[in-house]
Design a protein around this motif. Structure first.
Motif, PDB file in Angstrom:
ATOM      1  N   GLY A   1       9.448 -15.619   8.173  1.00  0.00           N
ATOM      2  CA  GLY A   1      11.217 -16.592   7.927  1.00  0.00           C
ATOM      3  C   GLY A   1      11.486 -16.355   9.548  1.00  0.00           C
ATOM      4  N   THR A   2      11.277 -16.134  10.755  1.00  0.00           N
ATOM      5  CA  THR A   2      11.545 -16.026  11.927  1.00  0.00           C
ATOM      6  C   THR A   2      10.605 -17.132  12.882  1.00  0.00           C
ATOM      7  N   GLU A   3      10.728 -16.400  14.433  1.00  0.00           N
ATOM      8  CA  GLU A   3      10.482 -17.680  15.110  1.00  0.00           C
ATOM      9  C   GLU A   3       9.023 -16.861  15.368  1.00  0.00           C
ATOM     10  N   TRP A   4       8.940 -16.203  14.846  1.00  0.00           N
ATOM     11  CA  TRP A   4       7.282 -14.774  15.451  1.00  0.00           C
ATOM     12  C   TRP A   4       6.884 -14.758  14.723  1.00  0.00           C
ATOM     13  N   VAL A   5       5.557 -14.661  15.765  1.00  0.00           N
ATOM     14  CA  VAL A   5       3.842 -14.773  14.451  1.00  0.00           C
ATOM     15  C   VAL A   5       3.347 -14.267  14.667  1.00  0.00           C
ATOM     16  N   PRO A   6       2.980 -12.649  13.446  1.00  0.00           N
ATOM     17  CA  PRO A   6       2.278 -11.418  14.278  1.00  0.00           C
ATOM     18  C   PRO A   6       0.849 -12.341  15.275  1.00  0.00           C
ATOM     19  N   GLY A   7       0.005 -11.624  16.320  1.00  0.00           N
ATOM     20  CA  GLY A   7      -0.592 -12.313  16.985  1.00  0.00           C
ATOM     21  C   GLY A   7      -1.888 -10.700  16.291  1.00  0.00           C
ATOM     22  N   ILE A   8      -3.137 -10.436  16.622  1.00  0.00           N
ATOM     23  CA  ILE A   8      -4.185 -10.036  16.573  1.00  0.00           C
ATOM     24  C   ILE A   8      -3.644  -8.755  16.366  1.00  0.00           C
ATOM     25  N   ILE A   9      -3.398  -7.500  15.339  1.00  0.00           N
ATOM     26  CA  ILE A   9      -3.618  -6.298  14.803  1.00  0.00           C
ATOM     27  C   ILE A   9      -4.102  -5.668  14.865  1.00  0.00           C
ATOM     28  N   GLU A  10      -4.593  -4.671  16.035  1.00  0.00           N
ATOM     29  CA  GLU A  10      -5.937  -3.588  14.939  1.00  0.00           C
ATOM     30  C   GLU A  10      -6.054  -2.623  14.639  1.00  0.00           C
ATOM     31  N   GLY A  11      -5.663  -2.255  13.564  1.00  0.00           N
ATOM     32  CA  GLY A  11      -4.959  -0.992  12.774  1.00  0.00           C
ATOM     33  C   GLY A  11      -5.796  -0.691  11.664  1.00  0.00           C
ATOM     34  N   LYS A  12      -5.948   0.165  11.592  1.00  0.00           N
ATOM     35  CA  LYS A  12      -6.999   0.988  10.152  1.00  0.00           C
ATOM     36  C   LYS A  12      -6.125   1.429   9.262  1.00  0.00           C
ATOM     37  N   GLY A  13      -5.792   1.607   7.562  1.00  0.00           N
ATOM     38  CA  GLY A  13      -5.535   1.758   6.547  1.00  0.00           C
ATOM     39  C   GLY A  13      -4.867   1.488   6.165  1.00  0.00           C
ATOM     40  N   THR A  14      -4.096   1.774   5.110  1.00  0.00           N
ATOM     41  CA  THR A  14      -2.357   1.811   4.657  1.00  0.00           C
ATOM     42  C   THR A  14      -1.413   2.331   5.052  1.00  0.00           C
ATOM     43  N   ARG A  15       0.264   1.877   4.409  1.00  0.00           N
ATOM     44  CA  ARG A  15       1.452   2.955   4.797  1.00  0.00           C
ATOM     45  C   ARG A  15       2.064   2.302   3.659  1.00  0.00           C
ATOM     46  N   SER A  16       2.834   2.776   3.390  1.00  0.00           N
ATOM     47  CA  SER A  16       3.968   2.372   2.508  1.00  0.00           C
ATOM     48  C   SER A  16       4.884   3.129   3.140  1.00  0.00           C
ATOM     49  N   PHE A  17       6.117   1.718   3.088  1.00  0.00           N
ATOM     50  CA  PHE A  17       7.685   1.570   3.703  1.00  0.00           C
ATOM     51  C   PHE A  17       8.657   1.868   2.413  1.00  0.00           C
ATOM     52  N   ASN A  18       9.549   2.467   3.011  1.00  0.00           N
ATOM     53  CA  ASN A  18      11.116   2.769   1.930  1.00  0.00           C
ATOM     54  C   ASN A  18      12.006   2.326   2.873  1.00  0.00           C
ATOM     55  N   ILE A  19      12.598   0.698   3.287  1.00  0.00           N
ATOM     56  CA  ILE A  19      13.551   0.234   3.751  1.00  0.00           C
ATOM     57  C   ILE A  19      15.183   1.513   2.623  1.00  0.00           C
ATOM     58  N   GLU A  20      16.114   1.933   3.447  1.00  0.00           N
ATOM     59  CA  GLU A  20      17.519   2.262   2.702  1.00  0.00           C
ATOM     60  C   GLU A  20      17.816   1.174   2.693  1.00  0.00           C
ATOM     61  N   LYS A  21      18.654   1.151   3.890  1.00  0.00           N
ATOM     62  CA  LYS A  21      19.109   0.209   4.003  1.00  0.00           C
ATOM     63  C   LYS A  21      18.921  -0.986   4.651  1.00  0.00           C
ATOM     64  N   HIS A  22      19.645  -2.152   4.216  1.00  0.00           N
ATOM     65  CA  HIS A  22      19.594  -3.079   5.194  1.00  0.00           C
ATOM     66  C   HIS A  22      19.221  -3.290   6.787  1.00  0.00           C
ATOM     67  N   THR A  23      18.821  -3.858   7.259  1.00  0.00           N
ATOM     68  CA  THR A  23      17.932  -3.347   8.516  1.00  0.00           C
ATOM     69  C   THR A  23      17.960  -5.158   9.218  1.00  0.00           C
ATOM     70  N   ASN A  24      16.909  -4.953  10.525  1.00  0.00           N
ATOM     71  CA  ASN A  24      16.783  -6.354  11.142  1.00  0.00           C
ATOM     72  C   ASN A  24      14.887  -5.725  11.649  1.00  0.00           C
ATOM     73  N   PRO A  25      13.901  -7.183  11.246  1.00  0.00           N
ATOM     74  CA  PRO A  25      12.880  -7.439  11.703  1.00  0.00           C
ATOM     75  C   PRO A  25      12.480  -5.845  13.401  1.00  0.00           C
ATOM     76  N   TYR A  26      13.727  -5.857  14.089  1.00  0.00           N
ATOM     77  CA  TYR A  26      13.429  -4.937  16.269  1.00  0.00           C
ATOM     78  C   TYR A  26      14.161  -3.695  15.614  1.00  0.00           C
ATOM     79  N   ALA A  27      14.682  -3.495  14.520  1.00  0.00           N
ATOM     80  CA  ALA A  27      14.791  -1.721  13.920  1.00  0.00           C
ATOM     81  C   ALA A  27      13.779  -1.547  13.093  1.00  0.00           C
ATOM     82  N   PHE A  28      13.542  -2.247  12.241  1.00  0.00           N
ATOM     83  CA  PHE A  28      12.133  -1.714  11.317  1.00  0.00           C
ATOM     84  C   PHE A  28      10.861  -1.368  11.928  1.00  0.00           C
TER      85      PHE A  28
END
Length: 157
Positions: free
Chosen positions: A122-149
């Motif tokens: 929903g933003t002008e940004w589109v992810p590029g090539i991301i090299e990372g392995k594994g998974t992670r869980s995120f708990n966002i407790e309060k309203h935030t923005n992509p930069y802060a996230f």
């Protein structure tokens, strides 16, 4: 060479050759995550009409690739050497602070690519090539923005 692009369409409007740059300064601070670019150029060239607020300048990065900055201030003046222009710009990634609101929610077993996609959807940004392995869980407790996230969750990795 510095490219000047339209802030809305990303269309290349003009370019500035090195011979027209009087001086410039790229600052990047890891302490406060600010990145700016300032330049003083000859003011009697066609590119000056495109150096208004919110257009962008694309400069070569110190290592490889390019960096994009949003023009925040532009000033024309005349001195004893002729017409000159000063441009002040901030890193375009700082626009992520105002790109959208991310509501409180939980993400379970997210790959790096999926987490970035959620944050930039929903933003002008589109992810590029991301090299990372594994998974992670995120708990966002309060309203935030992509930069802060990104800042919050990347610092903990």
């Amino acid at each position: 060479m510095i490219h000047v692009t339209d802030g809305q369409s990303d269309k290349i409007l003009d370019f500035i050759t090195y011979k027209n740059i009087i001086d410039d300064n790229h600052r990047q601070s890891l302490k406060d995550n600010l990145e700016t670019y300032e330049m003083r150029v000859r003011g009697d060239k066609p590119y000056n009409e495109h150096l208004g607020k919110h257009n962008r300048v694309i400069i070569p990065a110190e290592d490889n690739g390019y960096k994009e900055f949003v023009i925040t201030e532009f000033e024309k003046y005349r001195d004893t050497e002729g017409l000159k222009s000063e441009v002040y710009a901030s890193a375009s990634y700082l626009l992520l602070k105002k790109a959208k609101v991310i509501n409180p929610q939980s993400f379970k077993d997210q790959t790096p690519s999926l987490a970035v996609s959620h944050a930039t959807n929903g933003t002008e940004w589109v992810p590029g090539i991301i090299e990372g392995k594994g998974t992670r869980s995120f708990n966002i407790e309060k309203h935030t923005n992509p930069y802060a996230f990104f800042k919050d969750h990347c610092e903990r990795v």
